[in-house]
Design a protein around this motif. Structure first.
Motif, PDB file in Angstrom:
ATOM      1  N   TYR A 121       0.827  -1.213   0.000  1.00 49.04           N
ATOM      2  CA  TYR A 121       0.000   0.000   0.000  1.00 49.04           C
ATOM      3  C   TYR A 121       0.858   1.259   0.000  1.00 49.04           C
ATOM      4  O   TYR A 121       0.532   2.246  -0.670  1.00 49.04           O
ATOM      5  N   GLY A 122       1.964   1.241   0.756  1.00 46.51           N
ATOM      6  CA  GLY A 122       2.812   2.422   0.823  1.00 46.51           C
ATOM      7  C   GLY A 122       3.379   2.796  -0.528  1.00 46.51           C
ATOM      8  O   GLY A 122       3.395   3.983  -0.903  1.00 46.51           O
ATOM      9  N   SER A 123       3.848   1.825  -1.288  1.00 46.09           N
ATOM     10  CA  SER A 123       4.418   2.105  -2.597  1.00 46.09           C
ATOM     11  C   SER A 123       3.393   2.754  -3.522  1.00 46.09           C
ATOM     12  O   SER A 123       3.693   3.744  -4.203  1.00 46.09           O
ATOM     13  N   ILE A 124       2.189   2.220  -3.525  1.00 49.10           N
ATOM     14  CA  ILE A 124       1.151   2.774  -4.404  1.00 49.10           C
ATOM     15  C   ILE A 124       0.727   4.164  -3.940  1.00 49.10           C
ATOM     16  O   ILE A 124       0.587   5.093  -4.747  1.00 49.10           O
ATOM     17  N   PHE A 125       0.542   4.349  -2.641  1.00 44.72           N
ATOM     18  CA  PHE A 125       0.096   5.648  -2.131  1.00 44.72           C
ATOM     19  C   PHE A 125       1.158   6.728  -2.322  1.00 44.72           C
ATOM     20  O   PHE A 125       0.822   7.892  -2.573  1.00 44.72           O
ATOM     21  N   PHE A 126       2.433   6.371  -2.212  1.00 38.77           N
ATOM     22  CA  PHE A 126       3.480   7.372  -2.424  1.00 38.77           C
ATOM     23  C   PHE A 126       3.588   7.748  -3.896  1.00 38.77           C
ATOM     24  O   PHE A 126       3.933   8.891  -4.221  1.00 38.77           O
ATOM     25  N   MET A 127       3.291   6.826  -4.806  1.00 38.38           N
ATOM     26  CA  MET A 127       3.222   7.189  -6.223  1.00 38.38           C
ATOM     27  C   MET A 127       2.083   8.171  -6.468  1.00 38.38           C
ATOM     28  O   MET A 127       2.221   9.116  -7.252  1.00 38.38           O
TER      29      MET A 127
END
Length: 355
Positions: A121-127
């Motif tokens: 989730y973190g990777s997608i939200f930071f994108m």
């Protein structure tokens, strides 16, 4: 798990026998062989490439921006860290796929699953955050961009981590290591019977992992690209291509996995009972999941290495490493020459004494 008495088991014995036969008929060794042979190899490749790329991004940003990080640098650093959290879990899943066993215990089962979901989730939200940040900088450069700062970026990244943790909690809470046989354990989420938690987590991943991020990114870049077209800059074409690449790569790598996950959620609701469909879906989940995992290897290339400033700093670090290695090699060569010279002299003295 609800208790079942002997009478109930006797009444429904035929049903359980038929269900077991159906499962045996529907079992396919191809899926198991794919998991055992190909998944460890693919996970290992993703782990090595992703660790090198995201590790380099983290090192460059920390080495050059410890005191004067911009909001973009902060977001990029947290994106790399979230990818690293995700990547760290892959060796455990690789071992689990190769041996069909989880020997690391219940605590590590929850911890590794937590890192996996938090990084996912973190990777997608930071994108998404970086897309919004670029939208603010390019489209609203005068009105809002002045509020961009490192403290603001740190605060927003903290919010993203909190949202990622909340989205990961259902899977973390229900995940446990379960003893399937005398020496075999599994690590997976065991949702309570009679609840919809399993379907909720699947649809949540569809919503938060694809639909919402893709909608936000399409909106941001649909406003960014016309603004770049109107600029008189030699770099605008490169920026436009980069914007299109970001959307296209995200869509190509994550959409197949989310479609397979959506169909799998429908299958848990008994919408598809065909055996062939189940086998094809299980195999497609393995392939599309691996494809989605490789996206974390591309993040450093898309968001960091295409930037000229980052390239210069990475090359400067590379030159420092090479100069350090060359100095170490020259020092080692000098020591080797001195030792060789000493050895040859001692050999000559020894030879003279023997003669």
């Amino acid at each position: 798990m609800g208790e079942t008495n002997d009478t109930t088991m006797a009444d429904y014995g035929d049903y359980y026998t038929e269900e077991k036969s159906f499962v045996e008929l529907c079992s396919n060794g191809n899926v198991s062989e794919f998991r055992r042979i190909f998944l460890p190899t693919l996970y290992s490749l993703v782990f090595i490439v992703g660790l090198l790329g995201n590790g380099l991004v983290t090192y460059v940003l920390v080495a050059y921006h410890r005191r004067n990080m911009t909001m973009t640098d902060t977001c990029l650093l947290h994106l790399a860290v979230s990818d690293l959290l995700f990547i760290v879990s892959l060796p455990f899943w690789s071992h689990n796929a190769a041996t069909a066993n989880w020997p690391f215990g219940d605590f590590m089962c929850r911890a590794v699953n937590g890192l996996y979901m938090l990084g996912f989730y973190g990777s997608i939200f930071f994108m998404v955050l970086m897309s919004v940040d670029r939208y603010v900088v390019i489209v609203h450069a005068v009105t809002i961009a002045r509020h961009r700062s490192a403290p603001m970026g740190t605060a927003l990244c903290g919010v993203i981590w909190a949202i990622s943790l909340c989205a990961s909690l259902p899977t973390i809470i229900f995940t446990r290591a379960k003893n399937d046989s005398a020496s075999t354990f599994t690590c997976k989420a065991e949702f309570p019977d009679g609840t919809k938690w399993k379907q909720v987590t699947y649809f949540q991943m569809n919503l938060l992992g694809l639909l919402l991020p893709l909608t936000v990114m399409v909106f941001c870049y649909s406003r960014i690209i016309p603004t770049l077209v109107g600029l008189k800059s030699a770099q605008k074409h490169k920026a436009i291509r980069l914007a299109l690449v970001i959307i296209a790569v995200f869509f190509v790598f994550w959409t197949p996995y989310n479609v397979a996950l959506f169909l799998h959620a429908l299958r848990t609701l008994d919408y598809f009972s065909d055996c062939d469909f189940k086998l094809r879906l299980d195999l497609s989940l393995q392939w599309t999941e691996t494809l989605a995992f490789t996206h974390c290897c591309l993040n450093p290339v898309i968001y960091a290495f295409v930037g000229q400033k980052f390239q210069r700093r990475a090359l400067n670090l590379l030159r420092k490493w090479l100069s350090f290695l060359s100095s170490c090699n020259s020092f080692t060569a000098e020591r080797f020459e001195r030792r060789s010279s000493t050895f040859s002299k001692s050999s000559e003295i020894t030879s003279t004494q023997l003669m």
